[in-house]
Design a protein around this motif. Sequence first.
Motif, short mmCIF file in Angstrom:
data_model
loop_
_atom_site.label_atom_id
_atom_site.label_comp_id
_atom_site.label_asym_id
_atom_site.label_seq_id
_atom_site.Cartn_x
_atom_site.Cartn_y
_atom_site.Cartn_z
N ALA A 263 0.71 -1.27 0.03
CA ALA A 263 0.05 -0.16 -0.05
C ALA A 263 0.72 1.33 0.14
O ALA A 263 0.64 2.03 -0.53
CB ALA A 263 -0.88 -0.12 1.34
N ASP A 264 1.86 1.23 0.61
CA ASP A 264 2.80 2.46 0.63
C ASP A 264 3.80 2.52 -0.78
O ASP A 264 3.86 3.36 -1.32
CB ASP A 264 4.00 2.22 1.86
N THR A 265 4.11 1.18 -1.28
CA THR A 265 4.78 1.20 -2.34
C THR A 265 3.90 1.76 -3.74
O THR A 265 4.36 2.52 -4.47
CB THR A 265 5.26 -0.20 -2.89
N ALA A 266 2.75 1.10 -3.89
CA ALA A 266 1.77 1.52 -4.88
C ALA A 266 0.52 1.73 -4.44
O ALA A 266 -0.19 0.68 -4.64
CB ALA A 266 2.02 0.36 -5.94
N PRO A 267 0.25 2.98 -3.94
CA PRO A 267 -1.13 2.95 -3.28
C PRO A 267 -2.19 2.86 -4.35
O PRO A 267 -3.33 2.44 -3.97
CB PRO A 267 -1.04 4.55 -2.63
N GLY A 268 -2.01 3.15 -5.57
CA GLY A 268 -2.96 3.19 -6.38
C GLY A 268 -3.47 1.83 -6.85
O GLY A 268 -4.52 1.58 -7.35
N LEU A 269 -2.61 0.85 -6.47
CA LEU A 269 -2.87 -0.61 -6.52
C LEU A 269 -4.04 -1.00 -5.63
O LEU A 269 -4.91 -1.91 -6.02
CB LEU A 269 -1.85 -1.44 -6.06
N PHE A 270 -4.55 -0.10 -4.70
CA PHE A 270 -5.30 -0.51 -3.73
C PHE A 270 -6.74 0.65 -3.72
O PHE A 270 -7.28 0.64 -2.62
CB PHE A 270 -4.99 -0.70 -2.28
N ASP A 271 -6.77 1.42 -4.52
CA ASP A 271 -7.65 2.42 -4.45
C ASP A 271 -9.06 2.06 -5.26
O ASP A 271 -9.90 2.87 -5.44
CB ASP A 271 -7.14 3.63 -5.29
N GLY A 272 -9.07 0.95 -5.46
CA GLY A 272 -10.44 0.12 -5.96
C GLY A 272 -10.60 0.00 -7.53
O GLY A 272 -11.75 -0.53 -7.97
#
Length: 458
Positions: A263-272
């Motif tokens: 989540a810290d490395t690629a926050p966009g991965l978890f934005d839905g």
Amino acid sequence: MASSRRDLAVRASVDQGLLSPTEPVVALLDTAGIRASAAALTSAFAAVTDAHVLHAFAVKAAPLVPVLRLLHEAGLGVEVASPGELALARAAGVPPGQTVLDSPAKTPAELRQALALGIAVNADNLQELARLDALVASAPTASPLGLRVNPQVGAGSIGALSTSTATSKFGVALRDEGARKAVVQAYLDRPWLTRLHTHTGSQGVPFALMAEGVGEAYALAEEINRAAGRQQIDTLDIGGGLPVNFTSDEETPTYAEYARLLADTAPGLFDGRYRLVTEFGRSLLAKHGTVLARVEYTKTSGGRPIAVTHAGVQLATRTVYAPESWPLRVLAYDSAGRPRTGETTVQDVAGPACFAGDMLATSRELPLLHPGDVVAVPDTGAYYFAHHYAYNSLPRPGIHGFTVADDGTVAFATVRTPQTLAEIVADSGGAHADALVRQAGGEREEAPGSAGRAARLP
């Protein structure tokens, strides 16, 4: 605690005759521990994203139908890499929509079957994509389709398990000349290509490297979607491979730590915007399996005690052939299955196979072992007793799941029955005992499907 459940299970294995002079090696699976790991995985990702996540257990880690059924009931899917693994998953009742097919060498028949069933497929290379072109054009499919890429971020401490090196056999190597452009174009040419897959993690790979590989895949997905002018890629398969601590009973690192790092490395991965797939295997099972073996003999050689047991290369193949990369703990119990205590002695713990290197452990400090004692090898729930190596035609051991009641009572359930001598003979061509003799005498036994064909020499 898992260690106290293990001690109770060792004692019960002896008391209930699962481990005995006639069954001198047995494997145990802690059912409660497996459930707890599955719950820890799902909750770790749920804590950082509301996106849909399919946690697909890597069947290669424990190809056992009851284990797959247990994990399926706990909400997990499966990742398969062969027709055999797919057959096991289907026997366990895992539906196609929760199944992912990965393999670097899929045949046309495997691909056709997957597409007919609606199983998700990750192509390993551009040649396989070309094969999928023809199959998709010939028949409609509900299968989500993707491509595996190798971000080439580097190796971990175990080279044989490092999947993102410059020359890894897996996926399209993104840093090779022209490769990234070719991958982007492959997606633009195929509107039905909606997934992107990478798998950086494995034993010996540090967290930071795992996260870097996932970050590279996320960046590529964003690039492809920008080039397409729409969100063509809707699912990222980020692989698995959380390292396992083999030095103690502590379960580290954790899924929660890894999910937070991603989540810290690629926050966009978890934005839905993206659905996610994970492919964890070893980390779900390793800490919950234990091999038990009786000590048959003890001796001294060169002044060092040696305990000869019934567990060796047939179960702990990686440890025997690569002990520096795959060391295992060994725990000592007496003949009644009670933990041995007292002064420790440096000693070797040997397996039953007829070669000098068949050692579970060397120069290990343990209470002095005696004939009839029991050694327990923890952390073996993945890739150990489920992957039998038939050296010396040693039989596959029985595998039993266990639960422990509040009063300490242990109940066992059979996961796999011990292999019989008759089964060993059958697996070794017993039904064709005279085949070579007849052939030498001029008779020819045709293989199945070979009718009407004969070998001809020029």
